[in-house]
Scaffold this motif. Sequence first.
Motif, PDB file in Angstrom:
ATOM      1  N   LEU A  35      51.500 157.811   1.054  1.00 27.72           N
ATOM      2  CA  LEU A  35      51.886 156.837   2.057  1.00 27.72           C
ATOM      3  C   LEU A  35      51.269 157.247   3.378  1.00 27.72           C
ATOM      4  O   LEU A  35      51.471 158.370   3.843  1.00 27.72           O
ATOM      5  CB  LEU A  35      53.416 156.800   2.159  1.00 27.72           C
ATOM      6  CG  LEU A  35      53.990 155.772   3.114  1.00 27.72           C
ATOM      7  CD1 LEU A  35      53.745 154.370   2.576  1.00 27.72           C
ATOM      8  CD2 LEU A  35      55.487 155.998   3.290  1.00 27.72           C
ATOM      9  N   ARG A  36      50.501 156.338   3.979  1.00 29.16           N
ATOM     10  CA  ARG A  36      49.845 156.649   5.255  1.00 29.16           C
ATOM     11  C   ARG A  36      50.713 156.235   6.421  1.00 29.16           C
ATOM     12  O   ARG A  36      50.816 156.947   7.403  1.00 29.16           O
ATOM     13  CB  ARG A  36      48.534 155.878   5.365  1.00 29.16           C
ATOM     14  CG  ARG A  36      47.369 156.576   4.780  1.00 29.16           C
ATOM     15  CD  ARG A  36      46.349 156.916   5.876  1.00 29.16           C
ATOM     16  NE  ARG A  36      45.210 157.600   5.284  1.00 29.16           N
ATOM     17  CZ  ARG A  36      44.157 156.993   4.781  1.00 29.16           C
ATOM     18  NH1 ARG A  36      44.079 155.689   4.827  1.00 29.16           N
ATOM     19  NH2 ARG A  36      43.185 157.682   4.243  1.00 29.16           N
ATOM     20  N   ALA A  37      51.264 155.040   6.354  1.00 29.79           N
ATOM     21  CA  ALA A  37      52.049 154.532   7.480  1.00 29.79           C
ATOM     22  C   ALA A  37      53.024 153.520   6.943  1.00 29.79           C
ATOM     23  O   ALA A  37      52.856 152.997   5.843  1.00 29.79           O
ATOM     24  CB  ALA A  37      51.134 153.866   8.508  1.00 29.79           C
ATOM     25  N   SER A  38      54.050 153.239   7.722  1.00 33.65           N
ATOM     26  CA  SER A  38      54.990 152.224   7.290  1.00 33.65           C
ATOM     27  C   SER A  38      55.454 151.419   8.490  1.00 33.65           C
ATOM     28  O   SER A  38      55.392 151.862   9.640  1.00 33.65           O
ATOM     29  CB  SER A  38      56.180 152.852   6.583  1.00 33.65           C
ATOM     30  OG  SER A  38      56.941 153.613   7.496  1.00 33.65           O
ATOM     31  N   GLU A  39      55.919 150.221   8.178  1.00 29.34           N
ATOM     32  CA  GLU A  39      56.456 149.353   9.210  1.00 29.34           C
ATOM     33  C   GLU A  39      57.786 148.888   8.687  1.00 29.34           C
ATOM     34  O   GLU A  39      57.828 148.251   7.627  1.00 29.34           O
ATOM     35  CB  GLU A  39      55.510 148.163   9.368  1.00 29.34           C
ATOM     36  CG  GLU A  39      55.823 147.218  10.476  1.00 29.34           C
ATOM     37  CD  GLU A  39      54.945 145.968  10.371  1.00 29.34           C
ATOM     38  OE1 GLU A  39      53.724 146.109  10.292  1.00 29.34           O
ATOM     39  OE2 GLU A  39      55.526 144.865  10.314  1.00 29.34           O
ATOM     40  N   PRO A  62      58.593 152.373  11.083  1.00 29.60           N
ATOM     41  CA  PRO A  62      58.400 153.782  10.759  1.00 29.60           C
ATOM     42  C   PRO A  62      59.703 154.405  10.285  1.00 29.60           C
ATOM     43  O   PRO A  62      60.783 153.934  10.619  1.00 29.60           O
ATOM     44  CB  PRO A  62      57.949 154.399  12.086  1.00 29.60           C
ATOM     45  CG  PRO A  62      58.294 153.425  13.132  1.00 29.60           C
ATOM     46  CD  PRO A  62      58.415 152.075  12.515  1.00 29.60           C
ATOM     47  N   ASP A  63      59.595 155.462   9.505  1.00 26.41           N
ATOM     48  CA  ASP A  63      60.764 156.115   8.948  1.00 26.41           C
ATOM     49  C   ASP A  63      61.664 156.632  10.067  1.00 26.41           C
ATOM     50  O   ASP A  63      61.214 157.290  10.985  1.00 26.41           O
ATOM     51  CB  ASP A  63      60.307 157.285   8.060  1.00 26.41           C
ATOM     52  CG  ASP A  63      61.427 157.781   7.166  1.00 26.41           C
ATOM     53  OD1 ASP A  63      61.277 158.860   6.590  1.00 26.41           O
ATOM     54  OD2 ASP A  63      62.460 157.079   7.067  1.00 26.41           O
ATOM     55  N   LEU A 114      54.310 149.057   3.551  1.00 24.14           N
ATOM     56  CA  LEU A 114      54.013 150.440   3.201  1.00 24.14           C
ATOM     57  C   LEU A 114      52.508 150.519   2.966  1.00 24.14           C
ATOM     58  O   LEU A 114      51.983 149.831   2.096  1.00 24.14           O
ATOM     59  CB  LEU A 114      54.762 150.838   1.923  1.00 24.14           C
ATOM     60  CG  LEU A 114      56.282 150.738   2.001  1.00 24.14           C
ATOM     61  CD1 LEU A 114      56.896 150.785   0.620  1.00 24.14           C
ATOM     62  CD2 LEU A 114      56.838 151.869   2.847  1.00 24.14           C
ATOM     63  N   GLU A 115      51.844 151.349   3.757  1.00 22.27           N
ATOM     64  CA  GLU A 115      50.389 151.429   3.634  1.00 22.27           C
ATOM     65  C   GLU A 115      49.979 152.742   2.987  1.00 22.27           C
ATOM     66  O   GLU A 115      50.403 153.815   3.416  1.00 22.27           O
ATOM     67  CB  GLU A 115      49.725 151.315   5.005  1.00 22.27           C
ATOM     68  CG  GLU A 115      48.225 151.305   4.895  1.00 22.27           C
ATOM     69  CD  GLU A 115      47.532 150.894   6.184  1.00 22.27           C
ATOM     70  OE1 GLU A 115      48.160 150.165   6.977  1.00 22.27           O
ATOM     71  OE2 GLU A 115      46.388 151.303   6.361  1.00 22.27           O
ATOM     72  N   ASP A 163      46.786 155.253   0.955  1.00 19.93           N
ATOM     73  CA  ASP A 163      45.383 155.592   1.171  1.00 19.93           C
ATOM     74  C   ASP A 163      44.511 155.171   0.001  1.00 19.93           C
ATOM     75  O   ASP A 163      43.306 155.370   0.031  1.00 19.93           O
ATOM     76  CB  ASP A 163      45.241 157.097   1.424  1.00 19.93           C
ATOM     77  CG  ASP A 163      45.803 157.933   0.290  1.00 19.93           C
ATOM     78  OD1 ASP A 163      45.774 159.159   0.390  1.00 19.93           O
ATOM     79  OD2 ASP A 163      46.283 157.338  -0.695  1.00 19.93           O
ATOM     80  N   ARG A 188      48.282 147.859   0.727  1.00 17.09           N
ATOM     81  CA  ARG A 188      49.633 147.785   1.278  1.00 17.09           C
ATOM     82  C   ARG A 188      50.590 147.106   0.317  1.00 17.09           C
ATOM     83  O   ARG A 188      50.218 146.184  -0.405  1.00 17.09           O
ATOM     84  CB  ARG A 188      49.623 147.003   2.598  1.00 17.09           C
ATOM     85  CG  ARG A 188      48.786 147.660   3.686  1.00 17.09           C
ATOM     86  CD  ARG A 188      49.046 146.993   5.016  1.00 17.09           C
ATOM     87  NE  ARG A 188      48.831 145.571   4.971  1.00 17.09           N
ATOM     88  CZ  ARG A 188      47.653 144.984   5.113  1.00 17.09           C
ATOM     89  NH1 ARG A 188      46.576 145.713   5.278  1.00 17.09           N
ATOM     90  NH2 ARG A 188      47.555 143.680   5.066  1.00 17.09           N
TER      91      ARG A 188
END
Lengths: 534, 153
Positions: free
Chosen positions: A31-35, A37-38, A51-52, A54, A84
């Motif tokens: 998991l690179r990034a999330s919207e 964020p955690d 959920l993005e 790689d 994503r």
Amino acid sequence: MTSLLRAAIAMALALVLAAVTGDRAAAHSTLRASEPPDGAVLERPPARIVLEFDEPVSAVSLAVVDRAGRAIALRAPPRIVDHRLEAALPETMPPDVYAVVWRVASADAHPVAGTLVFAVGTTIPADFRPPANDGGPGWLVANIVLRFGTITATFVAAGGAIFGAVVAPLPRRLRRRFGTLAALGAVIAFLAIPVRGALLLGIDGFTAAPALLWLAAIDTRFVAAMIAVAAGLTTLAAAWRRTAARPALAGALGLASIAALAVSGHVAAVAPPWLMALAIVTHVTLAAFWIGALLPLTAALEGPPREAAGILRRFSRVAVIAVASLVLVGAVVAAVQLATPLAIESSEYGKALLVKLVGVTALLTLAIGNRLIHMPALAAGNVHAASRLRRAIRWEIAAASFVIGATAILGLTPPPRPPIDLAGATEPGVGATALGARISAVLEVTPGQAGRNRILVEILGADGEALEARRVELVLAPAEPAAATPRLLRAARSAGGFAFADVDLPVSGRWTLRLEVRISELEFETLTTEVSIR
Amino acid sequence: MNRRLLLLTFLGLLVPPALAHDAKVGAITIQHPYAPAMPGAAKTGIVYATIVNRGDADRIVGATTTAAERVELHTTVRDGTAMRMRAVEAIPLPMGGTLALQPGQRFHLMLINLAKPLREGDSFPMRLTFEKAGAVDLTIQVERLKSGGNHHH
């Protein structure tokens, strides 16, 4: 032979070049990034969850639950857009702490799972425990066992077929045995699909419908590859049922099955991707040839010694190149896999890799011993050489089992879970309040250290609610009188508050902050507070 | 005269028990202080209350309790749609204002390193100190966590 050697060297050089110039490879989808964020605390519910990753992944499951564990109905099923995973949330969500429990599969059907925590209109308690998102260990073991079985059956049967095509045709007895093994391997490869599905779903025991198990991995390369392995091995078994040897056909079917097995595993996303895939297929094919040769060699050694010596000599000529290339390509693949920040991932990965290397070293040592000691002895007519060689090969078989076992574990080692990081808890900064007659203020200085800082100011009315003041000016002075003269700063509005960007607080220690607040045309107040800057 | 006085006194004595769970110090009333029960072996807790100030502006400058190692005063900083928790040295209580130390509101009291887990039905003492009004002793009830929302009297 020299042309083959040249070809091998050229391929090896190309692979080294690719590894050096290619992008860094990811060991597994992460998991690179999330919207959001955690650990985010939001005023309004987010419109969607993103959920993005790689690498391209396929969706297995996604659920959003509140603190009591009740599922929130999504507006539409989660979908994959490029790298994503997106899910649309309902428009209204009551203030609560929510957990997004998600599971995806990488292309090689490796499960990647996590839990994302966010809150709407309330705070996240520091000891909040999100729901568990792990399957039972039983399914992981089942997957490792089936992977071991698939690799072993394919290596022995298909590898043996390649031996039969390249070195010497297999005796009828071996063809029959390997045929049975190939059929068994096909069944195991096929069954690996639902067993992998169970791992992806993260279930404990048999709690999912059988159809779900078969479909969980359907979007992954793994399923297509396993079906190809099963088909290849079945055809190989059928070809061997005939009494005629047909080693070329068997060899080709064996090669196809091995190639399919090779791409069912993890292929690091290095540019260009086909080069890494080629490297892995080469590595696996050479390994299958070497390990697949062990039983045919043992069988040859049980026969007439002159024939045995001939077969061994022919094998050894091919094997030297094969083993050298195998080691080189293996080193390149391992280096690429390890040259990433995440890849000294877990100690399980490191341990399994170590076991594999120990096994490979043992295999190499035995092979070199065979080549340099036992084979010349056999050629010289030494009467014990055959039995010594057979014993050495039995040890090689044991070492090969270690290597295959370690490979199966390596492929299924779960990636590390990043720790839950509550957004506000770790970001450095200092809070403060200031009290006036009619108003009060909440301030935040980030990062709260000597140097450049950002100061956020929110004005509150007597009822404690945010107040839209006209203008706020900030006067800063260090508490010790000897330091710089007070500075006056004007604020920029920032979504209901006032933000002072790029404020220089050159020294650490106590600072006095004076807020000159123009509440309205007629009302004006001055608030003072102090903060400690590190 | 004496009888009426006696009756009024008697009626007057009935009133305080109804407000037993509120505390007063000076012109400040602390209404219904409570702490939500925390699951498992939680090491932190939160104390909520509604504080009504009928007098001059004042500030909460500290709190102590035997139930935890220390009490921190926390504020919520709003930065766009993001919110962050920050510890502060004082919580402002404006003149004639109401301070809602409630879930989702601007300020609350954080109990750091609980001596023992907070279970529904428990209660523990806490001393809340105001800059001007002084200290007041409270009894904090542990209640079941209500998901979001304010507690209204």
